[in-house]
Design a protein around this motif. Structure first.
Motif, PDB file in Angstrom:
ATOM      1  N   ALA A  82       0.821  -1.213   0.000  1.00  0.00           N
ATOM      2  CA  ALA A  82       0.000   0.000   0.000  1.00  0.00           C
ATOM      3  C   ALA A  82       0.852   1.258   0.000  1.00  0.00           C
ATOM      4  O   ALA A  82       0.422   2.308  -0.474  1.00  0.00           O
ATOM      5  N   ALA A  83       2.086   1.163   0.528  1.00  0.00           N
ATOM      6  CA  ALA A  83       3.011   2.299   0.558  1.00  0.00           C
ATOM      7  C   ALA A  83       3.930   2.319  -0.652  1.00  0.00           C
ATOM      8  O   ALA A  83       4.917   3.066  -0.676  1.00  0.00           O
ATOM      9  N   LEU A 112      -3.964  -6.593  -6.264  1.00  0.00           N
ATOM     10  CA  LEU A 112      -5.169  -6.034  -6.873  1.00  0.00           C
ATOM     11  C   LEU A 112      -6.182  -5.923  -5.734  1.00  0.00           C
ATOM     12  O   LEU A 112      -6.627  -6.941  -5.195  1.00  0.00           O
ATOM     13  N   SER A 113      -6.516  -4.718  -5.349  1.00  0.00           N
ATOM     14  CA  SER A 113      -7.328  -4.500  -4.147  1.00  0.00           C
ATOM     15  C   SER A 113      -8.538  -3.637  -4.460  1.00  0.00           C
ATOM     16  O   SER A 113      -8.484  -2.738  -5.309  1.00  0.00           O
ATOM     17  N   ARG A 114      -9.613  -3.926  -3.767  1.00  0.00           N
ATOM     18  CA  ARG A 114     -10.810  -3.112  -3.894  1.00  0.00           C
ATOM     19  C   ARG A 114     -10.712  -1.938  -2.924  1.00  0.00           C
ATOM     20  O   ARG A 114     -10.393  -2.104  -1.743  1.00  0.00           O
ATOM     21  N   PHE A 117     -10.576   0.144  -8.014  1.00  0.00           N
ATOM     22  CA  PHE A 117      -9.622  -0.928  -7.767  1.00  0.00           C
ATOM     23  C   PHE A 117      -8.196  -0.400  -7.942  1.00  0.00           C
ATOM     24  O   PHE A 117      -7.924   0.366  -8.874  1.00  0.00           O
ATOM     25  N   GLY A 118      -7.341  -0.791  -7.021  1.00  0.00           N
ATOM     26  CA  GLY A 118      -5.949  -0.375  -7.089  1.00  0.00           C
ATOM     27  C   GLY A 118      -5.067  -1.528  -7.528  1.00  0.00           C
ATOM     28  O   GLY A 118      -5.116  -2.618  -6.949  1.00  0.00           O
ATOM     29  N   ILE A 119      -4.273  -1.299  -8.556  1.00  0.00           N
ATOM     30  CA  ILE A 119      -3.320  -2.302  -9.035  1.00  0.00           C
ATOM     31  C   ILE A 119      -1.917  -1.768  -8.797  1.00  0.00           C
ATOM     32  O   ILE A 119      -1.579  -0.671  -9.249  1.00  0.00           O
ATOM     33  N   SER A 120      -1.109  -2.537  -8.069  1.00  0.00           N
ATOM     34  CA  SER A 120       0.290  -2.170  -7.818  1.00  0.00           C
ATOM     35  C   SER A 120       1.177  -3.201  -8.482  1.00  0.00           C
ATOM     36  O   SER A 120       0.939  -4.409  -8.347  1.00  0.00           O
ATOM     37  N   ALA A 121       2.180  -2.748  -9.192  1.00  0.00           N
ATOM     38  CA  ALA A 121       3.063  -3.662  -9.924  1.00  0.00           C
ATOM     39  C   ALA A 121       4.508  -3.230  -9.749  1.00  0.00           C
ATOM     40  O   ALA A 121       4.816  -2.044  -9.633  1.00  0.00           O
ATOM     41  N   ARG A 160       1.712   2.323  -9.164  1.00  0.00           N
ATOM     42  CA  ARG A 160       0.314   2.168  -8.749  1.00  0.00           C
ATOM     43  C   ARG A 160      -0.619   2.774  -9.785  1.00  0.00           C
ATOM     44  O   ARG A 160      -0.332   3.822 -10.355  1.00  0.00           O
ATOM     45  N   ARG A 161      -1.745   2.104 -10.009  1.00  0.00           N
ATOM     46  CA  ARG A 161      -2.751   2.630 -10.925  1.00  0.00           C
ATOM     47  C   ARG A 161      -4.133   2.333 -10.369  1.00  0.00           C
ATOM     48  O   ARG A 161      -4.392   1.224  -9.903  1.00  0.00           O
ATOM     49  N   VAL A 162      -5.010   3.312 -10.395  1.00  0.00           N
ATOM     50  CA  VAL A 162      -6.389   3.127  -9.962  1.00  0.00           C
ATOM     51  C   VAL A 162      -7.256   2.935 -11.200  1.00  0.00           C
ATOM     52  O   VAL A 162      -7.208   3.732 -12.139  1.00  0.00           O
ATOM     53  N   VAL A 163      -8.034   1.850 -11.222  1.00  0.00           N
ATOM     54  CA  VAL A 163      -8.885   1.537 -12.369  1.00  0.00           C
ATOM     55  C   VAL A 163     -10.318   1.343 -11.888  1.00  0.00           C
ATOM     56  O   VAL A 163     -10.576   1.129 -10.707  1.00  0.00           O
TER      57      VAL A 163
END
Length: 926
Positions: free
Chosen positions: A311-312, A420-422, A444-448, A459-462
Motif C-alpha cells: 500500500a506504501a 489487486l485490491s478493492r 480498484f488499485g493495481i500495484s506492480a 500504482r494505478r487506480v482503475v
C-alpha cells in the motif's frame, strides 16, 4: 561547517561532549573506513580514491576536516556530517552523550543544573553496555559468529545484563538474571526507547525467557542504524537473535536486517523509512498452526506487513519457507545446518502469484497457508503462474521424469502484479467535515513492480470498465507478452480483492477519515489521475524531532525582525487546521526589491516541503485548479501581479472559493477536484482588493532583515506536527480558536459592527491558534520572541490600511469616479450642495445606483472589472451605500441637462474622502 548552538540546547552539554569524545573512536562507531592503522578516513558522502577525511588534535582539542570540501569541526559536526538525518546539533550532542555515558544537563528553560533523569530503558542500556563481553559467548552458543556480535556491540545495540532483584526471590518472574540486552533505538532520532532482554537461565526468572522494558509497539531493532539507513536491501525478521543469525550469512554490500520484535509490530511499525528499499520478509513462516485461527502466526504477520508495504508502494517478497520444518526458525537453521544452508534458504524467494499461498496440493490442504479461497476452476490454473520480483511467467508444459518434475515456462508480462485490491474512496463531504459518508466510490488499485522503477511499486487506480484494458496496463506497467494468460491472471487476482481492501481518503495533509482526524500522505491516496488532481500526490512530509522544530522556529524568528518570517511559517503550518475550523485564510507576502522575499520563499519550500509555482504555471485554469486540489498543504503563487487581467480575474474567483472548499468535476471523464489549499501570494505588489477579508499579511523590508537562515537548518517535522494535530481533540482546537477571536477583538482597532473586519480578525485568530499549538508541539513558551504582539500589530495594520475598502461598494465607487473624471459616464448625475438632517452642508454627488450598475455591466472596457465584482445588482449596491454612512439624503430631485430627474441618491464627497474615495466636484453641473 561549525554547528550553531540552538537556544533549546545546553551549552554545558556541548562542552562536556567535546571534551570527552575521542574522534577516532567516534569515526569507528560511525562506520568510517580508514586506510591503514594511522591513515585518513574515506569521505562518507562520496567515493574518493585517496582517503580525504583527517582527524587531529590541536592544543588538546579534537578536530577533523574533509579535504575534498570545506567540511570541518568538532565531534558534533562529524555526527551531523555522517548522519545528516539527525537534523540538529542538539540531537547530535544528546546522541554522543548517550553513547559515551555523559550526564545530560537539564534544558536551559528549566533553570536547573541537575542532570535529566534517565528512563528505565536508558538506565538498563547504560549498565548493559559497560561490560558486554559475556553476550558474545552466549550468542556463540546460538551459532552466531563473534564478529557479528562485536559489530553490534560497537554500534551500541547489544549488551549484557547482570541484574538480579533483591526483592523478588529466585525462580519467580521479575527476579532477573544474566542475559543478553538488545538496545532498541528510535529510527527518527536514535534515542533509546526500549531494551529487549533474553535471559541465559529462564528458570532463574520464573521460566520467563524474554522481557521488554520500554515501548514495544512501533519500534524495531537493528544492529546498526547507520547501515540500515544506507541499505538498499532489508531483510525483515521477527527477533533480534534471528537478525544476528541472518547477519552471519555473506550478505551483499548494502544489505541490512531489521527485527520486528514480535508479530504485533507488523501493523504498528512506521514503514516510511523503508521507502525506496528492497524488502525481503523472513518472519517465522513455518510457525505451528494456531488451533483457534487455523493460521500460522508468523506467516499471517508477514501477510499483514506485505500488505502495508504494498500500500506504501514499497516492493516486498517473502522467503519461501514451505519446505521448512514446523516450528523451525532462522536461528534453528543456523545452529543445526550452518551458515551455508541458511543463506541458501534465505535466497529462495516465494514465487507464487498470491504471496505465501502455494499452488500445490488440493484446495483444502494448504495447512495454514491458504490466504484466499479459490474455486476449483481457478485453483487448477493458479499453480501455473510463477512470479519473480519484477517478471511473471506461466507453466506452458510439464512432465515428471523419475520423480523429478520438469516445467517449461513462457513469459506473461514484463512486470509483477503485487496486488489487486478493492478500494472504497470516501466522498469529499465526509473528508472535509467528518460527517457520515454517503457518496463513497468503489474503484480498484493495481500495484506492480517493474524493472525500471526498481523497489518502488507503480500504482494505478482503475474502474470496473478499465480493469481488463490491456492498453491501459501496457501504457502504465510494461509489456504484455501473452494477453490471454495475462487476462486469466487478472481474473484469478480478482479473488484477492478482499485481501488488501481498504477505505481510502484522497487528501494530502489533515482530513477526516471515518469520522476521525487522520494525517495523510501520497502513499495513502488513490487518485485516478494523480498528477492532474493533486500537486502533492506523491508527497512524503518532512520528518524530525521537536528539537528540529525549535531550531527552525528560532532561526525564522531571528532572520526578520517583528517575526515577519515566522508569521509566514506559522501560517503555513496552520493550513492543516482547515478541516477542523472549516476555513483558512490565504497569505499575502509583499516585499520591495532586495528585501529578501525570494530567499525566504525558497527557504520555506525546503523547510516545509511545499511548492512555489511560477507565473508560467498559473496561466491556465487547469493548472491553477490542480495546484490547490485535494490538499491542506499550502501552495505558493509567485508574482501573481504580473499576469494578465483575465488570469487575475479567474485566479481571484478561485481564491475566493478556496477560502473554504469547492468541489467540481471537469472534462468528459468528469475528473473530480476538491479545491481547498491555502495560497501564499508573493510579489512586489499583490492586488487582492476583493480578497481583503480572506487573507492575512506580512511585509518584508530591508530594515527588518536579520541574519540569513543557516544552510544546514533542518526541515520542520511536518509529519510529526500532523500526527500531533491528529491526536488533538477537534473541539479543543475550536475552543482555542474561539478564545483567540475574543483576544483579538479586545485588541482590535476595528468597529465591532464591521462584519468584514470581524472575518479578518477570525483569520488572524486562526494563526494565533496555530502558534499556541506549535508552542505546545515544540515545547516552547507562547510568549517567545513577542510573536503574539507582532501578529496583533500586523492585524491592526491590515485593518487600518483596508478601512473603508473592504466592501464591494467602495470598489464600485472607485470605478465610477474614474469614469466620471474621464467623461465616460453618460447617465444623468450632478454635483450640488445639500444639508443633512443635522443642518450641516455637504457637497454631494447625486445619481441613481441603478444607472451605475447599468454602466458597469454594459461598458466594454469595464467587462473584466465587472466580472470580478462580487456585487452585480443595483439593489445590493444601494443597500451597501445606505449602510456605509456616505448617503446624505435619498429620493432627491434635480434638473439635469434641462430635464427633471427624480429619485436620486446624494452621496457626501466629504464622507467619501474619509474612506479614501476622492472626487473632483464640478459645481457648474448643478
Amino acid at each position: 561547517m561549525t554547528a550553531a548552538l540552538p537556544k533549546a540546547a545546553s551549552p554545558d552539554l556541548f562542552d562536556r561532549v567535546k571534551e570527552a569524545v575521542d574522534l577516532h573512536d567516534l569515526a569507528e562507531r560511525l562506520g568510517l573506513e580508514r586506510k591503514g592503522a594511522k591513515g585518513n578516513y574515506r569521505s562518507p558522502l562520496h567515493p574518493d580514491k585517496n582517503p580525504s577525511l583527517s582527524i587531529f588534535q590541536r592544543d588538546g582539542s579534537w578536530g577533523w576536516k574533509d579535504h575534498s570540501g570545506d567540511a570541518r569541526g568538532s565531534c558534533i559536526d562529524l555526527v551531523l556530517y555522517v548522519r545528516p538525518e539527525i537534523g540538529s546539533a542538539a540531537g547530535a550532542a544528546r546522541l554522543l552523550a548517550e553513547w559515551y555515558g555523559i550526564a545530560v544537563p537539564a534544558a536551559a528553560a528549566t533553570g536547573t543544573g541537575e542532570p535529566v533523569k534517565k528512563s528505565v530503558p536508558q538506565f538498563i542500556a547504560d549498565r548493559a553496555l559497560l561490560d558486554p563481553e559475556p553476550v558474545i559467548a552466549y550468542l556463540a552458543g546460538r551459532g552466531i559468529a563473534e564478529e557479528v556480535s562485536r559489530a553490534a556491540i560497537r554500534s551500541r545495540a547489544l549488551g549484557w545484563s547482570h541484574w538480579l532483584s533483591n526483592k523478588v526471590p529466585p525462580g519467580t518472574p521479575g527476579h532477573g538474571g544474566p542475559g543478553a540486552v538488545f538496545v532498541v533505538r528510535s529510527i527518527a532520532d536514535r534515542t533509546i526507547v526500549a531494551v529487549d532482554l533474553r535471559y541465559a537461565d529462564p528458570a532463574l526468572n520464573g521460566n520467563v525467557k524474554t522481557q521488554c522494558q520500554g515501548i514495544k509497539e512501533g519500534h524495531a531493532w537493528t544492529s546498526d542504524l547507520n547501515r540500515l539507513a544506507k541499505a538498499h536491501t532489508v531483510y525483515v525478521v521477527e527477533s533480534p537473535v534471528n537478525a544476528l543469525s541472518v547477519e552471519c550469512c555473506p550478505l551483499p554490500a548494502g544489505t541490512a536486517v531489521l527485527a520486528l520484535r514480535g508479530t504485533g509490530n507488523a501493523e504498528k511499525l512506521d514503514i516510511a523509512f523503508l521507502k525506496g528499499k528492497r524488502i525481503i520478509i523472513a518472519l517465522d513462516h513455518a510457525d505451528p498452526i494456531n488451533e483457534r485461527t487455523r493460521k500460522r502466526p508468523g506467516l499471517e504477520a508477514a501477510w499483514k506487513l506485505l500488505d502495508r508495504l504494498t500500500a506504501a508502494d514499497i516492493a516486498a517478497m517473502l522467503v519461501d519457507m514451505q519446505d521448512w520444518e514446523d516450528g523451525e526458525d532462522i536461528n534453528d537453521v543456523l545452529k543445526a545446518q550452518g551458515v551455508d544452508d541458511l543463506w541458501t534458504r534465505l535466497r529462495k524467494l516465494d514465487g507464487w502469484l498470491i504471496p505465501g499461498m502455494p499452488g500445490g496440493g488440493e484446495p483444502g490442504s494448504l495447512d495454514g497457508r491458504r490466504r484466499v479461497f479459490l474455486p476449483e476452476h481457478d485453483f487448477k490454473v493458479y499453480w501455473r503462474f510463477r512470479t519473480r520480483e519484477d517478471f511473471t511467467q506461466y507453466v506452458v508444459d510439464f512432465k515428471d521424469d523419475d520423480g523429478r518434475r520438469h516445467e517449461t515456462l513462457g513469459d506473461v508480462c514484463s512486470f509483477r502484479v503485487a496486488s489487486l485490491s478493492r478500494l472504497r474512496v470516501q466522498g469529499h463531504i465526509a473528508t472535509i467535515n467528518g460527517s457520515t459518508d454517503t457518496q463513497a466510490e468503489t474503484v480498484f488499485g493495481i500495484s506492480a513492480q517493474t524493472p525500471r522503477h526498481g523497489p518502488t511499486l507503480v500504482r494505478r487506480v482503475v474502474t470496473d470498465q478499465t480493469l481488463y484494458s490491456l492498453e491501459l496496463h501496457r501504457s502504465i506497467f510494461g509489456a504484455i507478452f501473452n494477453p490471454q494468460q495475462y487476462q486469466r491472471m487478472i481474473n484469478v487476482l480478482e479473488r484477492t480483492a478482499d485481501i488488501g481492501a481498504r477505505d481510502a481518503v484522497n487528501f494530502i495533509g489533515l482530513a477526516w477519515r471515518g469520522g476521525e482526524l487522520a494525517a495523510l500522505e501520497g502513499r495513502d491516496c488513490y487518485f485516478q489521475e494523480p498528477a492532474k488532481q493533486c500537486l502533492y500526490h506523491n508527497m512524503v512530509f518532512p520528518r524530525g524531532t521537536a528539537d528540529a522544530a525549535r531550531e527552525v522556529i528560532d532561526a525564522y524568528q531571528a532572520t526578520f525582525k517583528q517575526n515577519a518570517a515566522l508569521i509566514a511559517l506559522v501560517w503555513a503550518l496552520g493550513a492543516h487546521l482547515k478541516c477542523v475550523i472549516g476555513f483558512y485564510p490565504h497569505f499575502q507576502m509583499q516585499a520591495n526589491k532586495g528585501a529578501g522575499k525570494s530567499l525566504l520563499t525558497e527557504a520555506m519550500q525546503t523547510t516545509l516541503g511545499f511548492q512555489m509555482l511560477s507565473g508560467q504555471m498559473l496561466k491556465t485554469d487547469h493548472r491553477r485548479r490542480a495546484s490547490v486540489s485535494y490538499t491542506s498543504h499550502p501552495v505558493g503563487w509567485d508574482e501573481l501581479s504580473k499576469q494578465s487581467k483575465v488570469v487575475l480575474s479567474e485566479a481571484d474567483a478561485l481564491l475566493q472559493s478556496t477560502y473554504r472548499f469547492e468541489f467540481t468535476r471537469v472534462g468528459a471523464a468528469l475528473t473530480p477536484y476538491l479545491m481547498c489549499a491555502p495560497v501564499l501570494l508573493a510579489g512586489e505588489e499583490v492586488d487582492v482588493t476583493s480578497l481583503q477579508s480572506k487573507i492575512c499579511t506580512t511585509t518584508l523590508t530591508v530594515e527588518k532583515q536579520g541574519p540569513k537562515l543557516p544552510r544546514d537548518l533542518p526541515q520542520f517535522p511536518v509529519w510529526q506536527w500532523l500526527q500531533f494535530i491528529e491526536k488533538s481533540e477537534p473541539e479543543r482546537i475550536r475552543t482555542m480558536h474561539a478564545q483567540r477571536i475574543e483576544d483579538c477583538k479586545e485588541q482590535s482597532r476595528a468597529d465591532p459592527k464591521d462584519a468584514t473586519a470581524s472575518r479578518m480578525i477570525e483569520n488572524y485568530a486562526a494563526i494565533l491558534t496555530t502558534w499556541d499549538l506549535v508552542c505546545e508541539f515544540a515545547g516552547i513558551e507562547v510568549g517567545q520572541g513577542g510573536f503574539v504582539g507582532d501578529l496583533v500589530g500586523e492585524m491592526n495594520g491590515h485593518l487600518s490600511e483596508t478601512d473603508g475598502r473592504r466592501l464591494p461598494w467602495v470598489w464600485i465607487m472607485e470605478i465610477l469616479l474614474s469614469e466620471i473624471e474621464s467623461h465616460q459616464f453618460n447617465h444623468p448625475y450632478c454635483w450640488d450642495e445639500i444639508k443633512d438632517d443635522d443642518g450641516n452642508n455637504h457637497i454631494a454627488l447625486m445619481l441613481r445606483p441603478a444607472h451605475v450598475m447599468d454602466h458597469l455591466s454594459n461598458a466594454l472596457h469595464l467587462r473584466n472589472k465587472f466580472d470580478a465584482l462580487p456585487v452585480k445588482t443595483a439593489r445590493v449596491f444601494k443597500s451597501q451605500l445606505e449602510g456605509s454612512g456616505v448617503v446624505v439624503r435619498e429620493d432627491v430631485e434635480r434638473t439635469i441637462r434641462g430635464r427633471r430627474t427624480p429619485h436620486l441618491t446624494a452621496l457626501s464627497v466629504q464622507r467619501m474622502e474619509r474612506l479614501g474615495l476622492y472626487a473632483t466636484p464640478n459645481l457648474e453641473r448643478r
